[in-house]
Design an enzyme around this catalytic site. Structure first.
Site, PDB file in Angstrom:
ATOM      1  N   HIS A 128       0.809  -1.229   0.000  1.00 46.96           N
ATOM      2  CA  HIS A 128       0.000   0.000   0.000  1.00 46.96           C
ATOM      3  C   HIS A 128       0.838   1.273   0.000  1.00 46.96           C
ATOM      4  O   HIS A 128       0.310   2.352  -0.267  1.00 46.96           O
ATOM      5  CB  HIS A 128      -0.923   0.032   1.220  1.00 46.96           C
ATOM      6  CG  HIS A 128      -1.969  -1.035   1.228  1.00 46.96           C
ATOM      7  ND1 HIS A 128      -2.821  -1.239   0.165  1.00 46.96           N
ATOM      8  CD2 HIS A 128      -2.311  -1.954   2.175  1.00 46.96           C
ATOM      9  CE1 HIS A 128      -3.637  -2.238   0.457  1.00 46.96           C
ATOM     10  NE2 HIS A 128      -3.344  -2.690   1.655  1.00 46.96           N
ATOM     11  N   ASP A 153      -3.242 -10.875  -1.860  1.00 46.38           N
ATOM     12  CA  ASP A 153      -3.726 -10.313  -0.607  1.00 46.38           C
ATOM     13  C   ASP A 153      -5.208  -9.972  -0.755  1.00 46.38           C
ATOM     14  O   ASP A 153      -5.679  -9.680  -1.852  1.00 46.38           O
ATOM     15  CB  ASP A 153      -2.911  -9.041  -0.327  1.00 46.38           C
ATOM     16  CG  ASP A 153      -3.049  -8.481   1.070  1.00 46.38           C
ATOM     17  OD1 ASP A 153      -4.149  -7.999   1.403  1.00 46.38           O
ATOM     18  OD2 ASP A 153      -2.056  -8.476   1.820  1.00 46.38           O
ATOM     19  N   HIS A 175      -6.599  -7.321   0.152  1.00 44.36           N
ATOM     20  CA  HIS A 175      -6.694  -5.908  -0.183  1.00 44.36           C
ATOM     21  C   HIS A 175      -6.023  -5.626  -1.526  1.00 44.36           C
ATOM     22  O   HIS A 175      -5.012  -6.242  -1.864  1.00 44.36           O
ATOM     23  CB  HIS A 175      -6.026  -5.054   0.898  1.00 44.36           C
ATOM     24  CG  HIS A 175      -6.599  -5.241   2.267  1.00 44.36           C
ATOM     25  ND1 HIS A 175      -6.125  -6.182   3.152  1.00 44.36           N
ATOM     26  CD2 HIS A 175      -7.620  -4.601   2.896  1.00 44.36           C
ATOM     27  CE1 HIS A 175      -6.826  -6.122   4.269  1.00 44.36           C
ATOM     28  NE2 HIS A 175      -7.735  -5.177   4.148  1.00 44.36           N
ATOM     29  N   ASP A 219      -4.513 -12.543   4.589  1.00 43.99           N
ATOM     30  CA  ASP A 219      -5.731 -11.998   5.194  1.00 43.99           C
ATOM     31  C   ASP A 219      -6.991 -12.372   4.417  1.00 43.99           C
ATOM     32  O   ASP A 219      -8.083 -11.911   4.736  1.00 43.99           O
ATOM     33  CB  ASP A 219      -5.626 -10.477   5.346  1.00 43.99           C
ATOM     34  CG  ASP A 219      -4.978  -9.781   4.167  1.00 43.99           C
ATOM     35  OD1 ASP A 219      -4.755 -10.439   3.133  1.00 43.99           O
ATOM     36  OD2 ASP A 219      -4.673  -8.579   4.275  1.00 43.99           O
TER      37      ASP A 219
END
Length: 396
Positions: A132, A168, A170, A257
């Site tokens: 990120h 991931d 995200h 995650d």
């Protein structure tokens, strides 16, 4: 014979610590290393303690003013600049933050150097995957974007094409944004839709800048995604595009995650499916890049039951010594967990009962169901990107 797989570890990695109540608990890294050692996984890899990345190396993906801001906050957390994403709830400032973050970047960069030099075939940095972090600011628990730094270094050495695959939960927004208009880098992110999850980006129509159309790929899956849906999406998108792009190096981000027990997301993925996805990336590297594979960690906030098992599987696969899912976790590891958390943790390396294995995944070639939200998400991405690579979204 020297190991052709190298892993990054040093106890100093646990200094990347946003505080006791932050989801990115450094104990997840320590428990992963302890489990990999206890199972003998690290006996089959070369373990290296890297130096922190230098300022010149950080400049490969970040601007000088941002690096200076991180250093100021690192020396005095009270000086953290929230305009740079520092001192926020997601990225609290802490003493030593610059060095701890630069060490993660240094680890991933060291593996990229070794891959490029032909010293190793596979490299694993489960402390990395800070996808990120943007060029000018921190975001989403990430200070320096180690993947982007390593990829840019490879490009600067003359590597013509690098594929980055992010599984991931995200969206891998930082890596995508840094290389948005770079046709030599294909980024593929398979994630939970931004309608339900941070960072709220990563739509199928986001396919790259004017000079890089079709090189940025996003699969935005609904919150109800389970093992079969997730693996089908990966199989239907990643291998066809990576084969068509023909990268010389494959970089993958393995945030775990996606798991059903992760507290920050909404997928229903098992350890067994994550292990299969790790294997898929490994096979893809051997098929396309001659084995040049740089595998990174990422998110993962169930720090006892999920992260250590998932990334131990990843490291074992990279070492060509996969750990069977029925393997029982070592008693000494479970005793250590119980001493820390008051519970012993999981008993075995997988989640699913034997009768549910192997996970059956319906091949895309058998057709798709337009009434199914997961299939619609995959098809939307295929229609947006596949024609740019001479692929038929319906059949290839």
């Amino acid at each position: 014979m020297a190991s052709r797989t190298r892993a990054i570890w040093d106890d100093a990695f646990t200094a990347y610590n946003f505080g006791r109540d932050h989801p990115m608990a450094p104990v997840r890294l320590d428990l992963t290393t302890r489990l990999a050692r206890a199972l003998g996984v690290l006996d089959d890899v070369e373990v290296v303690a890297p130096d922190p990345a230098t300022d010149d190396e950080l400049l490969l993906a970040h601007d000088a003013d941002y690096i200076a801001a991180v250093k100021r906050a690192s020396e005095n957390p009270a000086l953290a600049d929230p305009r740079r994403g520092l001192g926020t709830d997601d990225d609290p400032a802490f003493a030593g933050m610059h060095e701890a973050s630069a060490r993660i970047a240094g680890g991933t960069l060291a593996l990229a150097r070794a891959l490029h030099a032909g010293e190793i075939d596979h490299g694993v940095n489960y402390c990395g995957g800070m996808h990120h972090a943007m060029r000018t600011h921190a975001a989403g628990f990430c200070i320096y974007n180690d993947a982007a730094i390593a990829i840019q270094w490879l490009l600067d050495q003359g590597v013509e094409r690098v594929a980055y695959v992010d599984i991931d939960v995200h969206h891998g927004d930082g890596v995508e944004r840094i290389f948005w208009n770079e046709p030599r880098v294909m980024t593929i992110s398979v994630h939970e839709t931004g309608r339900a999850l941070f960072p709220g980006t990563g739509w199928p129509a986001d396919i790259g800048g004017r000079d890089a159309r079709g090189s940025k790929v996003n699969v935005a899956l609904p919150p109800t995604t389970n093992d079969a849906h997730w693996l089908r999406a990966i199989d239907a998108i990643v291998p066809p595009l990576v084969h068509a792009f023909r990268p010389q190096v494959l970089v993958t981000q393995h945030g775990c995650d996606t798991h059903i027990d992760d507290p920050l997301a909404h997928f229903s993925i098992s350890l067994d499916a994550q292990r299969r996805a790790h294997e898929s990336m490994h096979h893809l590297a051997h098929e396309v890049t001659g084995g040049k594979w740089l595998a990174l960690g990422g998110g993962g906030y169930e720090v006892v039951d999920v992260v250590p098992r998932s990334w131990t599987h990843l490291t074992a696969i990279a070492a060509h010594r996969p750990v069977p899912v029925e393997t029982e976790l070592p008693a000494e590891w479970r005793a250590h967990v119980e001493a820390l958390f008051g519970r012993p943790g999981p008993k075995r390396m997988g989640d699913l009962p034997a009768e549910n294995l192997p996970i059956w995944v319906r091949p895309w070639a058998m057709g798709h169901n337009p009434d199914n939200a997961h299939d619609r998400a995959v098809m939307t991405t295929r229609e947006a990107v596949f024609p740019h690579h001479g692929l038929d979204p319906w059949f290839d």
